[in-house]
Design a protein around this motif. Structure first.
Motif, PDB file in Angstrom:
ATOM      1  N   SER A 227      -5.589   6.895  -3.002  1.00 64.12           N
ATOM      2  CA  SER A 227      -5.565   8.246  -3.564  1.00 64.12           C
ATOM      3  C   SER A 227      -5.606   9.283  -2.457  1.00 64.12           C
ATOM      4  O   SER A 227      -6.387   9.174  -1.509  1.00 64.12           O
ATOM      5  CB  SER A 227      -6.765   8.456  -4.495  1.00 64.12           C
ATOM      6  N   ILE A 228      -4.786  10.301  -2.604  1.00 63.46           N
ATOM      7  CA  ILE A 228      -4.790  11.383  -1.618  1.00 63.46           C
ATOM      8  C   ILE A 228      -5.567  12.601  -2.156  1.00 63.46           C
ATOM      9  O   ILE A 228      -5.785  13.559  -1.432  1.00 63.46           O
ATOM     10  CB  ILE A 228      -3.344  11.769  -1.197  1.00 63.46           C
ATOM     11  N   ALA A 229      -5.985  12.547  -3.418  1.00 59.17           N
ATOM     12  CA  ALA A 229      -6.735  13.680  -3.975  1.00 59.17           C
ATOM     13  C   ALA A 229      -7.629  13.293  -5.163  1.00 59.17           C
ATOM     14  O   ALA A 229      -8.804  13.642  -5.199  1.00 59.17           O
ATOM     15  CB  ALA A 229      -5.779  14.781  -4.413  1.00 59.17           C
TER      16      ALA A 229
ATOM     17  N   THR B  86      -1.091  15.249   4.480  1.00 58.96           N
ATOM     18  CA  THR B  86      -1.465  15.363   3.063  1.00 58.96           C
ATOM     19  C   THR B  86      -1.259  14.054   2.302  1.00 58.96           C
ATOM     20  O   THR B  86      -2.066  13.698   1.438  1.00 58.96           O
ATOM     21  CB  THR B  86      -0.651  16.486   2.388  1.00 58.96           C
ATOM     22  N   TYR B  87      -0.179  13.357   2.606  1.00 57.59           N
ATOM     23  CA  TYR B  87       0.146  12.134   1.868  1.00 57.59           C
ATOM     24  C   TYR B  87       0.176  10.889   2.751  1.00 57.59           C
ATOM     25  O   TYR B  87      -0.719  10.052   2.709  1.00 57.59           O
ATOM     26  CB  TYR B  87       1.512  12.279   1.172  1.00 57.59           C
TER      27      TYR B  87
ATOM     28  N   PHE C 275       0.855  -1.197   0.000  1.00 61.18           N
ATOM     29  CA  PHE C 275       0.000   0.000   0.000  1.00 61.18           C
ATOM     30  C   PHE C 275       0.889   1.245   0.000  1.00 61.18           C
ATOM     31  O   PHE C 275       1.999   1.229   0.524  1.00 61.18           O
ATOM     32  CB  PHE C 275      -0.889   0.045   1.257  1.00 61.18           C
ATOM     33  N   HIS C 276       0.359   2.334  -0.566  1.00 61.56           N
ATOM     34  CA  HIS C 276       1.100   3.598  -0.544  1.00 61.56           C
ATOM     35  C   HIS C 276       0.166   4.743  -0.934  1.00 61.56           C
ATOM     36  O   HIS C 276      -0.916   4.519  -1.497  1.00 61.56           O
ATOM     37  CB  HIS C 276       2.283   3.550  -1.522  1.00 61.56           C
ATOM     38  N   ALA C 277       0.613   5.963  -0.648  1.00 62.25           N
ATOM     39  CA  ALA C 277      -0.135   7.167  -1.035  1.00 62.25           C
ATOM     40  C   ALA C 277       0.044   7.387  -2.532  1.00 62.25           C
ATOM     41  O   ALA C 277       1.166   7.453  -3.030  1.00 62.25           O
ATOM     42  CB  ALA C 277       0.415   8.372  -0.275  1.00 62.25           C
ATOM     43  N   SER C 278      -1.066   7.518  -3.256  1.00 60.66           N
ATOM     44  CA  SER C 278      -0.998   7.711  -4.704  1.00 60.66           C
ATOM     45  C   SER C 278      -1.489   9.110  -5.068  1.00 60.66           C
ATOM     46  O   SER C 278      -2.573   9.532  -4.660  1.00 60.66           O
ATOM     47  CB  SER C 278      -1.849   6.637  -5.397  1.00 60.66           C
TER      48      SER C 278
ATOM     49  N   ILE D 274     -10.220  10.085   0.243  1.00 62.71           N
ATOM     50  CA  ILE D 274      -9.638  11.394  -0.083  1.00 62.71           C
ATOM     51  C   ILE D 274     -10.147  12.512   0.844  1.00 62.71           C
ATOM     52  O   ILE D 274      -9.593  13.607   0.840  1.00 62.71           O
ATOM     53  CB  ILE D 274      -9.838  11.786  -1.573  1.00 62.71           C
ATOM     54  N   CYS D 275     -11.173  12.235   1.615  1.00 68.83           N
ATOM     55  CA  CYS D 275     -11.679  13.194   2.615  1.00 68.83           C
ATOM     56  C   CYS D 275     -11.967  14.563   2.003  1.00 68.83           C
ATOM     57  O   CYS D 275     -11.699  15.596   2.642  1.00 68.83           O
ATOM     58  CB  CYS D 275     -10.688  13.366   3.765  1.00 68.83           C
ATOM     59  N   GLY D 276     -12.433  14.594   0.767  1.00 68.09           N
ATOM     60  CA  GLY D 276     -12.817  15.879   0.181  1.00 68.09           C
ATOM     61  C   GLY D 276     -11.743  16.541  -0.665  1.00 68.09           C
ATOM     62  O   GLY D 276     -11.975  17.611  -1.214  1.00 68.09           O
ATOM     63  N   GLY D 277     -10.559  15.945  -0.776  1.00 71.89           N
ATOM     64  CA  GLY D 277      -9.582  16.493  -1.724  1.00 71.89           C
ATOM     65  C   GLY D 277      -8.190  16.697  -1.161  1.00 71.89           C
ATOM     66  O   GLY D 277      -7.905  16.341  -0.005  1.00 71.89           O
ATOM     67  N   TYR D 278      -7.327  17.287  -1.992  1.00 69.02           N
ATOM     68  CA  TYR D 278      -5.907  17.495  -1.654  1.00 69.02           C
ATOM     69  C   TYR D 278      -5.761  18.292  -0.362  1.00 69.02           C
ATOM     70  O   TYR D 278      -6.385  19.348  -0.196  1.00 69.02           O
ATOM     71  CB  TYR D 278      -5.207  18.229  -2.799  1.00 69.02           C
TER      72      TYR D 278
END
Ligand SMILES: *Cc1c(COP(=O)(O)O)cnc(C)c1O
Length: 326
Positions: free
Chosen positions: A218-220, A287-288, A189-192, A258-262
């Motif tokens: 996904s983070i954003a 953020t990431y 797993f990782h932040a994409s 994503i909790c609503g975005g970047y």
């Protein structure tokens, strides 16, 4: 060695192949699975992270092309811009960064550390409206060419085949490490974000016909855009071999966390970051990495996954960690 590249030794680790970054099990219980952390945040260049791995690949190309200026773009929170500015400074090459006007701020409205560092590394930072970024890049590239200077351009986030290559190598590194550790991982797993890191890992899996699935949190970006970007990078990297090797079922990019975005996150993300800091002594940003770590724990629970050995890649972003704490 060319005389004007005499400063190469300051680049240290970027010059040779990286020593594998450590992988070890976390001591806390975050899930019904054993969670291992791969510490790419400990790469010994410019506070580490996946952008340092990518920069090492660009570095090789820069050495062969001898540019006069390195150009790239990104926001004021960009880990990529910090690392490229650091690399350019260490190589004695000018750096020109184009940033959109919109400003994220740190605690109490403070300037973000990545942005402070970019300036401290002596890069030229040019801001413009977000809609004018592409055009500004083209204009500045041409300005340099007209002056008889050679610009070397890197896409935002270290996107492109060099960036992908960095994580093809990382997938190999994980295969080697699991063998050395005498175990088998069931998932990575990782932040994409832009999808380059994930594209590299998936290409690694495809090229080696290996069986550790990759799950990008996904983070954003939302699907289908997020997934399409990863697929496009895979296609770009594999070229003619794409049709033969690609398997859509291996492309797991989830936009559920994503909790609503970047840059946005929930209270549980912060709580988990604090717990990991206290239990493991590992800093994670909101953020990431902290956001994706939280997303992974939620994913494992929601998919009723248990008893597995899971590797989470800590992709860095350490300066962003300080933005939250002030
Ligand atoms: C850029 C970044 C990511 C996302 O990597 P992509 O290759 O853009 O998907 C993840 N974590 C950190 C800390 C980053 O800086």
């Amino acid at each position: 060695m060319q005389e004007n590249y005499i400063k190469y030794n300051r680049i240290g680790v970027l010059e040779q192949d990286f020593a594998p970054t450590p992988i070890y099990p976390l001591s806390g219980k975050y899930s019904d699975n054993t969670i291992y952390m791969k510490r790419d945040d400990l790469i010994p260049f410019s506070f580490g992270g996946n952008k340092a791995r990518k920069a090492a690949e660009f570095y090789r190309e820069i050495v062969s092309l001898h540019p006069d200026v390195i150009m790239t773009y990104g926001s004021n929170s960009s880990n990529h811009c910090r690392i490229i500015a650091n690399m350019a400074a260490a190589m004695g090459i000018s750096c020109h960064i184009i940033s959109p006007d919109e400003k994220a701020a740190g605690k109490n409205g403070r300037e973000l550390y990545n942005s402070i560092l970019v300036k401290q590394f002596g890069a030229t930072v040019e801001t413009c409206p977000v809609s004018a970024v592409a055009q500004t890049i083209e204009i500045r590239k041409n300005d340099y060419l007209k002056k008889g200077m050679l610009p070397y351009f890197i896409m935002g986030g270290g996107h492109g085949n060099c960036g992908t290559e960095a994580y093809v190598k990382t997938y190999d590194e994980i295969l080697m490490q699991q063998q050395q550790m005498g175990l088998h991982f069931d998932g990575i797993f990782h932040a994409s974000g832009t999808g380059t890191t994930q594209a590299g890992l998936v290409c690694g899996q495809l090229l080696r016909h290996a069986d550790i699935p990759v799950i990008g949190i996904s983070i954003a970006r939302v699907n289908p855009r997020g997934k399409d970007a990863v697929r496009a990078s895979i296609r770009d990297y594999l070229g003619d071999r794409f049709e033969e090797l690609f398997d859509e079922s291996l492309l797991n990019f989830t936009d559920q966390y994503i909790c609503g975005g970047y840059g946005r996150y929930v209270q549980e993300t912060e709580n988990l970051i604090d717990t990991v800091m206290q239990t493991e002594g590992i800093p994670m940003d909101t953020t990431y990495v902290g956001k994706a770590f939280w997303g992974m724990i939620e994913y494992l629970r929601e998919h009723a996954i248990c008893g597995q050995k899971i590797v989470f890649i800590h992709t860095g972003g350490t300066p962003l960690f300080f933005d939250r704490i002030g």
